[in-house]
Design an enzyme around this catalytic site. Structure first.
Site, PDB file in Angstrom:
ATOM      1  N   CYS A 107     -30.809  21.582  -6.923  1.00 33.26           N
ATOM      2  CA  CYS A 107     -30.514  22.303  -9.193  1.00 33.26           C
ATOM      3  C   CYS A 107     -32.428  22.853  -9.262  1.00 33.26           C
ATOM      4  O   CYS A 107     -33.305  23.989  -8.250  1.00 33.26           O
ATOM      5  CB  CYS A 107     -30.046  21.238  -9.438  1.00 33.26           C
ATOM      6  SG  CYS A 107     -29.726  21.706 -11.348  1.00 33.26           S
ATOM      7  N   THR A 108     -32.556  22.180 -10.011  1.00 40.43           N
ATOM      8  CA  THR A 108     -33.904  22.741 -10.545  1.00 40.43           C
ATOM      9  C   THR A 108     -35.284  22.418 -10.430  1.00 40.43           C
ATOM     10  O   THR A 108     -36.005  22.664 -10.556  1.00 40.43           O
ATOM     11  CB  THR A 108     -34.110  22.886 -12.228  1.00 40.43           C
ATOM     12  OG1 THR A 108     -33.746  21.322 -12.361  1.00 40.43           O
ATOM     13  CG2 THR A 108     -32.334  23.584 -12.999  1.00 40.43           C
TER      14      THR A 108
END
Length: 319
Positions: free
Chosen positions: A108-109
């Site tokens: 993800c981030t």
């Protein structure tokens, strides 16, 4: 000591599923007799407990400052709340020691943390769809690919949001322990079967918005339920009681995609499920998905997934 190690970086605001999803996959390898599992270790700044973005508290095994990932180690950086100003000590540690890991992985981030540390410069990478524009804007040296669920570029692997980290972890387990182990872990976790990395982050239904007007919503549902039907613009327009030109314009305006693109995604997804779950022949699947011929199905798969149906089944079909 385990043949392979996984070092997971924790920090305040981390997404709990970005941590637990991949960790459960790696831990699953230890359930196979005669195989060495993974030595999984979690670390944080000062070894302090961290609070996830959902309010859970995670207790790390040790402190980040003394960790030195090296050969045989997969360094996993999960995502969390995006901030233009990451914790400087975390970024500096990644810059100094991240490149020493045999494999560098973000979920993800977490890819933004790797980018902030300069570890993605000149590489292809992805992140959560909602952060791809930010990654491209804030880190222009990174070749951002917004569509795939994960991207592997040499020893560096980045994945899209949350559950895509499970897909990437399964791919790494397959690399280490073989396909049968990875598929068994996937079934144990009830995550169906693995998705290829170049599969889009969205299904056709998620990629497209739901139309506001009921006739267009009904057409979307009809397409999903009848992939083998006549899904030409003319036929769909007649179902919506609109002219073909008006229908095409209204469908794109309300869903964000053209009717043709929506139909193709639905058909490819249906074919993919049949290849994964059934023993039906390619010709039969082609007809069931509205392609008519195996060659038409092959072209659609190569265009969308980067591989022909037979190769997809070999890699992802049930054994």
């Amino acid at each position: 000591m385990s043949l392979r190690n996984v070092l997971v970086v924790l920090y305040d605001g981390v997404q709990s599923l970005d941590v637990t999803g991949p960790v459960e996959v790696f831990a699953g390898a230890a359930r196979f007799p005669g195989r060495e599992g993974y030595g999984i270790r979690t670390v944080s700044l000062g070894g302090a407990p961290v609070r996830t973005n959902s309010g859970l508290t995670l207790m790390p095994d040790g402190e980040l400052e003394s960790a030195r990932p090296g050969a045989g180690t997969t360094l996993l950086v999960p995502g969390g709340r995006y901030s233009a100003d990451f914790e400087p000590r975390l970024v500096e540690w990644l810059r100094a020691h991240g490149g020493g890991a045999e494999r560098l992985v973000s979920v993800c981030t977490g890819g933004l943390l790797l980018a902030a540390a300069g570890l993605l410069d000149g590489r292809r990478a992805t992140t959560h769809w909602n952060a791809c524009d930010r990654m491209a804007r804030d880190y222009p040296a990174v070749q951002v690919e917004p569509d795939p669920i994960y991207v592997r570029d040499g020893p560096v692997s980045t994945s899209a949001g949350v559950t895509a980290g499970i897909d990437l972890a399964l791919a790494l387990v397959e690399e280490d322990h073989g396909r049968d182990v990875a598929l068994t872990i996937a079934r144990h976790l009830v995550v169906f079967l693995r998705r290829p990395g170049n599969q889009a982050q969205f299904s056709a239904q998620l990629e497209a918005q739901t139309a506001r007007r009921e006739p267009l919503r009904d057409v979307q549902q009809w397409i999903t339920e009848h992939p083998d039907g006549d899904l030409s613009v003319e036929a769909l327009a007649a179902r919506a009681r609109l002219s073909p030109r008006h229908f095409a314009r209204a469908f794109r305006s309300e869903t964000g995609v053209t009717p043709g693109r929506y139909v193709e995604r639905v058909r490819v997804e249906h074919a993919r499920r049949l290849l994964e779950d059934t023993g039906a022949g390619i010709a039969q699947i082609s007809r069931a998905c509205g392609y008519g011929t195996p060659e038409a199905l092959r072209r659609a798969f190569v265009k969308t997934l980067g591989q022909p149906p037979a190769e997809y089944r070999r890699r992802f079909g049930a054994t």
